[in-house]
Each structure stands twice: as C-alpha cells, then as structure tokens.
Design a protein around this motif. Structure first.
Motif, PDB file in Angstrom:
ATOM      1  N   ALA A  31       0.802  -1.228   0.000  1.00 22.87           N
ATOM      2  CA  ALA A  31       0.000   0.000   0.000  1.00 22.87           C
ATOM      3  C   ALA A  31       0.835   1.279   0.000  1.00 22.87           C
ATOM      4  O   ALA A  31       0.385   2.319  -0.484  1.00 22.87           O
ATOM      5  CB  ALA A  31      -0.924   0.003   1.216  1.00 22.87           C
ATOM      6  N   ARG A  32       2.054   1.213   0.527  1.00 28.82           N
ATOM      7  CA  ARG A  32       2.870   2.423   0.723  1.00 28.82           C
ATOM      8  C   ARG A  32       3.036   3.276  -0.535  1.00 28.82           C
ATOM      9  O   ARG A  32       2.778   4.476  -0.497  1.00 28.82           O
ATOM     10  CB  ARG A  32       4.224   2.056   1.326  1.00 28.82           C
ATOM     11  CG  ARG A  32       5.060   3.287   1.685  1.00 28.82           C
ATOM     12  CD  ARG A  32       6.293   2.934   2.498  1.00 28.82           C
ATOM     13  NE  ARG A  32       5.879   2.426   3.799  1.00 28.82           N
ATOM     14  CZ  ARG A  32       6.080   1.185   4.230  1.00 28.82           C
ATOM     15  NH1 ARG A  32       6.690   0.310   3.466  1.00 28.82           N
ATOM     16  NH2 ARG A  32       5.681   0.813   5.419  1.00 28.82           N
ATOM     17  N   PRO A  33       3.455   2.714  -1.678  1.00 25.72           N
ATOM     18  CA  PRO A  33       3.640   3.583  -2.845  1.00 25.72           C
ATOM     19  C   PRO A  33       2.335   4.209  -3.344  1.00 25.72           C
ATOM     20  O   PRO A  33       2.336   5.339  -3.840  1.00 25.72           O
ATOM     21  CB  PRO A  33       4.254   2.672  -3.907  1.00 25.72           C
ATOM     22  CG  PRO A  33       4.118   1.290  -3.408  1.00 25.72           C
ATOM     23  CD  PRO A  33       3.906   1.351  -1.931  1.00 25.72           C
ATOM     24  N   TYR A  34       1.235   3.504  -3.181  1.00 22.48           N
ATOM     25  CA  TYR A  34      -0.054   4.047  -3.598  1.00 22.48           C
ATOM     26  C   TYR A  34      -0.488   5.186  -2.670  1.00 22.48           C
ATOM     27  O   TYR A  34      -1.014   6.202  -3.121  1.00 22.48           O
ATOM     28  CB  TYR A  34      -1.117   2.943  -3.646  1.00 22.48           C
ATOM     29  CG  TYR A  34      -0.803   1.902  -4.685  1.00 22.48           C
ATOM     30  CD1 TYR A  34      -1.090   2.123  -6.025  1.00 22.48           C
ATOM     31  CD2 TYR A  34      -0.189   0.707  -4.330  1.00 22.48           C
ATOM     32  CE1 TYR A  34      -0.779   1.173  -6.984  1.00 22.48           C
ATOM     33  CE2 TYR A  34       0.130  -0.245  -5.278  1.00 22.48           C
ATOM     34  CZ  TYR A  34      -0.171  -0.011  -6.604  1.00 22.48           C
ATOM     35  OH  TYR A  34       0.144  -0.944  -7.552  1.00 22.48           O
ATOM     36  N   ALA A  35      -0.257   5.008  -1.375  1.00 24.31           N
ATOM     37  CA  ALA A  35      -0.575   6.068  -0.418  1.00 24.31           C
ATOM     38  C   ALA A  35       0.297   7.292  -0.677  1.00 24.31           C
ATOM     39  O   ALA A  35      -0.191   8.429  -0.644  1.00 24.31           O
ATOM     40  CB  ALA A  35      -0.382   5.566   1.012  1.00 24.31           C
TER      41      ALA A  35
END
Length: 177
Positions: A8-12
């Motif tokens: 999820a980190r890169p999308y967030a």
C-alpha cells in the motif's frame, strides 16, 4: 498484514502527492475513506476476484459505488484495479491519513473511557492533551467498560493510563515487590 502495508505504501504516497499538489488533502481523505469502506464490503471483495468482470467494469463499479470522484481519483481507482490492489485500500487510506496528519502537524489520539464522554468533557480533555503534546489532535473515542473507571489515552508511542484498572494493576505490582 505487513505485506499489505508494504504494498500500500507507494499508492498512499502517490495519492498524498496528488492531493497535496492540488491542495485537496481533505477531499482525498474523504474519498479514500469511502473507497476503503467499499473495498471492505464482502460483496465487493467477491467482485475483485470475479474473472467475468473486466478491469473497465470493475473500475466503473468502484467509481459508481464510491460516489463523486474527480478525474484524478477515478484514475487512481483505475490504477488500483489494473494492478489488482483494491484489497489494500484500507491500508492505503491509513497510510494516507498518517502522511496527511504528519504534514498538518496533527497527532492521533485514541481515548478509551469506561463510560461515554459528553461533548464538554471531550472538548476539555482534547484541549488539555493538545496543550500537553503541543500539537493538534485527531481524537478517536471508544468505550471500554473493562477499564472500570477513568480513561486510557494513547498518543503516538505515549500511553497515559488513568483508568481504575490500570491503577489496580500498578498497586498489585507494587504489592508483589
């Protein structure tokens, strides 16, 4: 769960940069809340793995169910669908909120109370905590009857246990020593 956080980190980060660039952190946060709720629904989760639903149809379904989304937000949903990442929307939302709060200088406070707090008590408690931590607070309140009385407050890594249960536990530890 740790894997979902990593995914999820890169999308967030991307959503945060889009929102910050547009000066729309609040609206993006609301949209991600709605999208996370939609993604958490068991019926929608069944759609994520349905081979009969094309990417375009799944994107349209998500956009229609989530409500009003601007073009960037619709494109964001499309990227999530294309990369099979809809299931991590709750983690994306959580990380986005953390980035938003850090950017705005807001700390999250979890307050557990033995009994429901009225608005005046909550406002006073929040003001006192904001003064103590020298930051704005985003407060989540829950009722936990197991506390017996008082409150338990968690702000970041710091925990303030002013509950009867906590005091009894401290007394029991002191008596053992």
């Amino acid at each position: 769960m740790a894997e979902n956080v990593t995914i999820a980190r890169p999308y967030a980060d991307a959503a945060f940069e889009l929102a910050r660039g547009a000066g729309a952190l609040g609206p993006w946060s609301e949209v991600l809340d709605r999208l996370a709720l939609v993604a958490a629904d068991p019926d929608m989760q069944a759609c994520f793995s349905d081979p009969n639903l094309s990417s375009e149809r799944l994107t349209k379904l998500m956009v229609d169910v989530a409500g009003e989304l601007n073009t960037e937000q619709q494109n964001f949903v499309r990227v999530l669908v294309d990369n099979d990442r809809l299931q991590v929307l709750p983690e994306i939302r959580d990380q986005f909120v953390a980035l938003k709060n850090e950017h705005e200088g807001v700390l999250e406070a979890d307050i557990a109370s033995a009994f429901p707090l009225d608005d005046a008590m909550l406002a006073t408690l929040k003001a006192d905590l904001e003064q103590r931590f020298k930051a704005k607070l985003s407060v989540k309140v829950s009722v936990d009857p197991q506390l017996i009385g008082g409150v338990r407050i968690a702000v970041g890594d710091e925990v303030i246990d002013a509950s009867v249960r906590g005091k009894l536990a401290n007394m029991a530890a002191a008596l053992k020593n």
